[in-house]
Design an enzyme around this catalytic site. Structure first.
Site, PDB file in Angstrom:
ATOM      1  N   ASP A 274       0.869  -1.165   0.000  1.00 20.87           N
ATOM      2  CA  ASP A 274       0.000   0.000   0.000  1.00 20.87           C
ATOM      3  C   ASP A 274       0.912   1.224   0.000  1.00 20.87           C
ATOM      4  OD1 ASP A 274      -2.122   1.723   0.059  1.00 20.87           O
ATOM      5  OD2 ASP A 274      -3.152   0.746   1.725  1.00 20.87           O
TER       6      ASP A 274
HETATM    7  C1  BGC Z   1      -5.042   3.253   0.181  1.00 19.31           C
HETATM    8  C2  BGC Z   1      -5.180   2.294  -0.961  1.00 19.31           C
HETATM    9  C3  BGC Z   1      -5.019   3.014  -2.266  1.00 19.31           C
HETATM   10  C4  BGC Z   1      -3.662   3.717  -2.277  1.00 19.31           C
HETATM   11  C5  BGC Z   1      -3.388   4.486  -3.547  1.00 19.31           C
HETATM   12  C6  BGC Z   1      -3.765   4.053   0.079  1.00 19.31           C
HETATM   13  O1  BGC Z   1      -3.723   5.020   1.061  1.00 19.31           O
HETATM   14  O2  BGC Z   1      -5.059   2.571   1.408  1.00 19.31           O
HETATM   15  O3  BGC Z   1      -6.428   1.664  -0.901  1.00 19.31           O
HETATM   16  O4  BGC Z   1      -5.140   2.127  -3.328  1.00 19.31           O
HETATM   17  O5  BGC Z   1      -3.628   4.629  -1.197  1.00 19.31           O
HETATM   18  O6  BGC Z   1      -4.117   5.656  -3.611  1.00 19.31           O
END
Ligand code: BGC
Length: 785
Positions: A274
């Site tokens: 993530d």
């Molecule tokens: C979120 C993800 C997301 C990623 C990209 C993260 O903070 O938890 O779900 O895909 O950001 O934006």
């Protein structure tokens, strides 16, 4: 803020090696490419291209402007070897990219599909796959290679701020709906990144919190949905979650990413982190070794640290090569590698029809009272209604944060009613529409740039007070009152009980005033819930005549609500989670973080090793959702699986038989009422007593009928793997199905079983890796304690 922002200049020509002699990537020469890569190139390929274009580009939080404006990330390209950059965009409710780009009048809106919870509530795998195809097509036509979804965490507790992106409190629903979505998306030649693997069940301190949970609850609940989806749909990628599980960060968790995911389940794709930078308390060597192939969004220090790690012997080059191979196998599948010429003009009109169909089918009718002996709904011959509640006029299509979509429009209730020939009372409509315009401008002016997630999506506007005198005026003009109760939530913030799970004082007054005045005139009051997740209903449901859960149904929301209210569509959505009487009725609420002003307090709190901040003990263990309410005889407002219809159904000829390592289940469903409609057959199973405690019953399969005309029947056939009829035996690290009598039940919700059938099965065991043992003692909830 939790999410790290970084400035990163793209470095894609990394090697001094000559272009002329270098092999060019093909699907069948990956060995040759790995052999030709320098260490620097390998390290770069395992690290995303950061926040390319940031700062000053308007891109935020990893969103980049270069290849596809507003997409969440880019993988590194190595032109020398013919390795292109590839693009990932956020989901899951549609493709999250910027709608506007500098230097062009063209717009890049994406269809706003229903949130995960609404889609799962359809219980319709074909329909979810169809939605997946449409999302996959927009991913492709907007030049992205993979979409960051579906969201597959479990609704452990109704207060989790991102439940709207997830499907259910049940792993079978999560796994089957997730697999249908992945199949649909990937059928278009683009990938998914199923997330957040795993146990990302809370937003409070999500990047650090240690989720302490038994191996049994992990395997049976938190990992099970992912397991089903991986086995059934072969996702191209998975996203490791921010949090720790039993002391180990997911992204550095060898047990999770290699033993469980690859060895036990046979996963063949890549794992990406993530969106976070390098962590002070997690060496990059652990991440590479664990089988986390790609670091996103990617920072130059991470590239350097991989190189240094290999040189100093802390990172084994074999692990690097394994991850590089996974990356290359991913890249050769992508449209960018294949040179696909994307159009930037997906068929938004056709997709609007799909979103309308799916949101209509995901709506759940909770109450349909009677007036003069007649059900309130469907509203026949209704020509004018009084529309209360701010969200009637500012209908929320989706949630906040990365999971929002820049939609071309949202059909609100006024428009939805108008489209069906129903008008709204002029005075009330005028008051609310003016207020919404004012409140939106004010919100923009007051915006706090720190709260970035509130800026992504449609924040909830405060309710306003409508005087009793005004309600009395409205009742004279309207045939019915519709009150929309809105709830918003999103990334980075969990929900509070007061005013969020529960009604606010103002909402309570609105419901009681409107109900008193309308009922006095013999006119009905209908409540529409425009929320991504569960809320309290037990204290006020008797005041109103009908309640429809519309969820956050995407851009066609108002049309879908009116389709259901008018009977154009017969509601067939069913709850995929229990609606408790009170939030505290869930045992997990006791250890769910409830920090007001979380962001202001977090650093100070973090130093204190606090429950709910630094760690969360899953003391409720396997008793999540209906598994708890069932086993502990706790009353609920609406049970798991619940949902009303405008017709009635019977279920008969329920039969089960074993076919090798599967059990086949059949049931005949008949429409016994006067309106055509669809029914969901839910199959629950009670396993024989073994050496350890088991839930009273667990959902093991489900199927939905086609639209059945009055009097029409359909036989539904389902198959259940023997593996899915087991419990997890921690002592021996195995799935174990005890020998004995299995009671199969068919019902239309967890509290309404209409048929049973028994089957004797011999013992079944299946060894799996010993993994992810808790490091702390948990005080596990047991019935027989
Ligand atoms: C979120 C993800 C997301 C990623 C990209 C993260 O903070 O938890 O779900 O895909 O950001 O934006």
């Amino acid at each position: 803020m939790n999410k790290k922002i970084g400035v990163f200049a793209l470095g894609i020509c990394l090697s001094g090696a000559s272009m002329a002699q270098a092999p060019q990537l093909r699907a069948d020469n990956i060995d040759e490419i790995i052999a030709a890569m320098t260490l620097e190139e390998k390290a770069q390929l395992l690290t995303g291209c950061g926040n390319a274009g940031f700062p000053g580009s308007g891109a935020a939080m990893g969103h980049q402007t270069k290849l596809v404006a507003g997409a969440a990330g880019v993988t590194a390209g190595i032109p020398r070897l013919g390795i292109p950059q590839t693009v990932v965009a956020d989901g899951p409710a549609g493709v999250h990219i910027d709608a506007y780009r500098k230097g062009t009048n063209q717009t890049f809106f994406a269809t706003g599909f229903p949130i995960g919870t609404c889609l799962a509530s359809t219980w319709n795998l074909d329909l979810v796959e169809k939605v997946g195809k449409a999302i996959g097509n927009e991913t492709l036509e907007y030049g992205c290679d993979a979409i960051l979804g579906p969201g597959m965490n479990l609704h452990r507790n109704p207060l989790c701020g991102r439940n709207f992106e997830y499907y259910s409190e049940d792993p079978i629903v999560t796994g089957l709906i997730g697999a249908a979505m992945v199949k649909g998306i990937q059928s278009q030649g683009v990938g998914v990144s199923a997330k957040h693997f795993a146990v990302n069940s809370q937003e409070s301190d999500r990047t650090r919190v240690d989720e302490r949970v038994s191996q049994r609850a992990l395997r049976e609940l938190y990992l099970k949905g992912f397991e089903i989806m991986v086995r059934k749909s072969a996702p191209w990628t998975l996203m490791s979650s921010y949090n720790r599980i039993n002391g180990v960060y997911s992204q550095g968790n060898y047990d999770l990413l290699t033993k469980v995911l690859r060895q036990d389940w046979g996963f063949k794709g890549i794992v990406m982190t993530d969106w976070i930078g390098e962590r002070a308390d997690l060496p990059i060597s652990d991440v590479v070794k664990a089988g986390n192939d790609l670091l996103m969004p990617g920072f130059p220090t991470q590239v350097n640290h991989i190189i240094e790690g290999v040189k100093s012997g802390k990172i084994d080059i074999k692990d690097v090569d394994r991850n590089v191979r996974n990356m290359l196998e991913y890249i050769v599948k992508t449209p960018r590698f294949k040179g696909y010429k994307f159009s930037n003009t997906p068929n938004l009109k056709a997709h609007a029809a799909i979103t309308r169909q799916s949101s209509t089918e995901g709506m759940v009718l909770l109450k349909n009272g009677k007036l003069n002996g007649q059900h309130i709904l469907p509203m026949k011959q209704m020509s004018k209604v009084a529309l209360f509640g701010v969200n009637s006029y500012d209908f929320m299509s989706g949630g906040l944060g990365s999971g929002c979509v820049n939609v071309p429009y949202v059909v609100d209730m006024v428009q939805g009613l108008k489209n069906a020939g129903i008008s709204t009372t002029a005075q009330l409509t005028d008051i609310y529409e003016k207020y919404v315009a004012y409140a939106k401008s004010k919100l923009k002016a007051d915006k706090n740039p720190e709260m970035w997630f509130l800026d992504q999506g449609q924040p909830k506007l405060d309710e306003i007070e409508i005087s009793r005198r005004c309600v009395e005026h409205e009742v004279s003009e309207a045939q019915a009152a519709i009150i929309t109760i809105g709830r918003q939530a999103g990334e980075g913030l969990d929900r509070k009980i007061e005013g969020e799970f529960n009604l606010s004082a103002q909402e309570k007054d609105m419901i009681s005033n409107v109900s008193a005045v309308f009922h006095n005139q013999g006119k009905p009051v209908i409540v529409v819930i425009n929320s991504g997740s569960v809320m309290e209903t037990a204290s006020w449901r008797d005041l109103v005549d009908a309640i429809l859960v519309a969820w956050q149904p995407g851009e066609e929301g108002g049309n879908s609500v009116v389709d259901v209210l008018t009977g154009k569509a017969n509601p067939s959505g069913r709850l995929t989670m229990t609606w408790p009487i009170a939030a505290v009725d869930h045992p997990s609420t006791a250890n769910f973080p409830q920090q007001p002003d979380y962001y202001n307090l977090t650093e100070k709190l973090y130093a204190n090793n606090l429950a709910g901040v630094n760690y969360t003990n899953h003391d409720e263990d396997i008793y999540v959702g209906y598994r708890y309410f069932d086993a502990f005889d706790k009353p609920v407002a609406y049970p798991f699986g619940y949902g009303l219809s405008y017709t009635t159904f019977s279920m008969s000829n329920f039969a089960v038989k074993q076919i090798k390592d599967k059990v086949q289940v059949k049931v005949a469903v008949k429409n016994t009422g006067k309106t055509s409609g669809k029914q969901v057959a839910q199959i629950y199973v009670q396993a024989p007593k073994g050496n350890y405690e088991k839930p009273v019953k667990e959902l093991k399969s489900f199927a939905k009928t086609q639209e059945l005309a009055p009097g029409q029947s359909q036989i539904l056939t389902m198959t259940i793997d023997r593996r899915d009829l087991t419990s997890f035996d921690e002592a021996n690290s195995q799935w174990k199905g005890d020998a004995g009598e299995y009671v199969f039940m068919v019902g239309d919700n967890a509290a309404h079983i209409v048929g049973t059938a028994k089957l004797r099965l011999v013992e079944y065991t299946e060894k799996v890796s010993e993994a992810m043992k808790p490091q702390h003692t948990l005080n596990l909830l047991r019935r027989n304690k």
